[in-house]
Design an enzyme around this catalytic site. Structure first.
Site: not given
Ligand code: NAP
Ligand code: HSE
Length: 428
Positions: A14, A131, A134, A192, A203, A207
């Site tokens: 994402t 940034e 959180v 999640e 989570d 933060k």
């Molecule tokens: P996600 O959609 O699950 O994507 C994770 C990515 O990491 C995928 O592309 C996955 O590859 C890759 N990956 C996982 N293990 C790997 C490895 N061993 N080697 C190489 N690539 C690997 O996660 P996300 O939602 O984007 O979140 C990413 C980070 O941002 C997390 O720390 C999360 O807490 C943080 N975050 C997310 C959000 C949100 O709204 N989603 C908000 C704030 C913070 P594949 O695609 O090939 O499986």
């Molecule tokens: N699961 C988290 C939320 C994503 O609902 O806020 C961002 O950390």
């Protein structure tokens, strides 16, 4: 024109895809603002063949994020994989050791390993910026570190998990139970992969731990957070709280007190007319109080592709401009080790009891409260059918210890028809 800034992006989920999209669509805007190009040198994810909805041709590929982190053509390693340990931590450490600037959105990793990573980054003279970790798109870190740099921060509180706020507000609007709305949120993909991270408050607590460090100059202390999730919030409490003029929120609060650093993440009542009380759905809100500024309220999307990538880009732009200070706002080696406050500041409490409907029952409850030094502010008993009388009480400000004494004494009164529910009412 300066040299381009070359990124290595690990994680194309994402957030990673969102970052690639902004860099591609806003290339001219970024170059105009920064006086240099932002380029993607190489990327990494688990699957090379997956269609991610953005073109990746022209970028180098690494199966191993550690190899990406140490490539010669990478200036900034952008860690967007997630996970407290594993590849995220290994690659972040490798990037720092190789003298690369680092950006991450990974609150879990920072909440647990933030101090060690910060010391390593500062010893190496590289940035470690986060940034997006959180409250997603809300610029909380920049606000605390820069906008409010001249303030003694007195308290920070907020709703920092959109999924929990969605569940609590949907329970209220639908009248359905926690279990029903949890299933709905799960079906919509709002939770999640491990839902306990959301509903268990973990989570949001990650933060809060990061915020505390910046706000109070202390080492990140995730274990010092008094943590309770939303699993036990019932539709009866949401309805009763609303009837008394409150909303129930999973509220994070951090403040430095004479008893130490008080960090709490727990379901609390807030007045329905307050900004926090009016926060609906998956939105986040962070309320910051400083001695000079007073109270400010930040509200916005705490998750999702665009908002989270927007926050990552804020870090990219800072690094491109050469502006990156200490990781937690002051040199990591000098951050104090906080003593975790073992008790909570006094507060008013909401008490929901079911009493055996017989003469003198209410008087007995009032007596045990009085004997424990807990004063009643408001009380409401609803029209009911015997044998159970539902009674709501809002206390005056009291300590949790006094309330617990009263709750324990209530068990011996013989007039309880069920276990009472006690929730803190936060002054916001
Ligand atoms: P996600 O959609 O699950 O994507 C994770 C990515 O990491 C995928 O592309 C996955 O590859 C890759 N990956 C996982 N293990 C790997 C490895 N061993 N080697 C190489 N690539 C690997 O996660 P996300 O939602 O984007 O979140 C990413 C980070 O941002 C997390 O720390 C999360 O807490 C943080 N975050 C997310 C959000 C949100 O709204 N989603 C908000 C704030 C913070 P594949 O695609 O090939 O499986
Ligand atoms: N699961 C988290 C939320 C994503 O609902 O806020 C961002 O950390």
């Amino acid at each position: 024109m300066s040299e381009p800034l070359r990124l290595g992006i690990a994680g194309l989920g994402t957030v990673g895809v969102g970052v690639v999209r902004i860099i591609r669509t806003q290339a001219a805007l970024l170059e105009a603002r920064l006086g240099r190009k932002i380029e993607i040198a190489a990327v990494s994810a688990r699957s090379k063949s997956k269609d991610r909805g953005v073109p990746l041709t022209g970028y180098g590929w690494e199966d191993d994020p550690v190899a990406l982190a140490t490539r010669d053509d990478v200036d900034v390693f952008v860690e967007l994989m997630g996970g407290e340990d594993g590849p995220a931590k290994a690659a972040t450490e490798a990037a720092i050791a190789a003298g690369k600037q680092v950006i991450t959105a990974n609150k879990a990793m920072l909440a647990v390993h933030g101090q060690t990573l910060a010391e390593a980054a500062e010893a190496k003279g590289v940035a470690l910026k986060y940034e997006a970790a959180v409250a997603g798109g809300i610029p909380v870190i920049k606000t605390l570190m820069e906008g409010l740099a001249g303030n003694q921060i007195t308290r920070v509180m907020g709703v920092m998990n959109g999924s929990c706020n969605y569940i609590l507000t949907r329970m209220e609007t639908s009248g359905k139970t926690y279990q029903d709305i949890f299933a709905e949120a799960d079906g919509l993909g709002y939770l999640e992969a491990d839902p306990q991270l959301d509903v268990g408050g973990i989570d949001a607590a990650h933060k809060l731990a990061i915020i505390s460090s910046i706000a109070f100059g202390t080492r990140v202390d995730f274990d010092g957070i008094q943590l309770e999730g939303i699993e036990r919030v019932s539709i009866e409490d949401i309805t009763a709280a609303a009837d008394m003029g409150y909303k129930i929120k999973l509220l994070g609060v951090t403040q430095m007190t004479g008893r130490g650093l008080e960090q709490r993440m727990q379901p609390c009542l807030v007045p329905e007319t307050s900004p926090l009380g009016q926060l609906e759905g998956g939105t986040n809100m962070v309320v910051i109080e400083g001695d000079a500024v007073g109270q400010i309220v930040l509200r916005g999307a705490g998750a999702g592709e665009g908002p989270t990538a927007s926050a990552v880009m804020s870090d990219v732009c800072d690094i491109a401009k050469g502006s990156a200070g200490p990781v937690f706002g002051q040199p990591a080696a000098g951050l104090a080790t906080a003593t975790a406050a073992t008790s909570q500041r006094p507060a008013a409490y909401y008490l929901r009891t079911a009493l055996v409907d017989k003469p003198g029952a209410l008087a007995k409850i009032a007596t045990v409260l009085g004997e424990a030094g807990v004063s009643i502010n408001r009380m409401r008993q609803y029209e009911h059918e015997a044998p159970e009388a539902p009674v709501l009480i809002v206390t005056h400000k009291t300590t949790r210890a006094a309330l617990d004494t009263a709750l324990s004494a209530m068990e011996d009164t013989g007039v309880l028809a069920g276990a009472p529910v006690a929730l803190r009412i936060e002054e916001v």
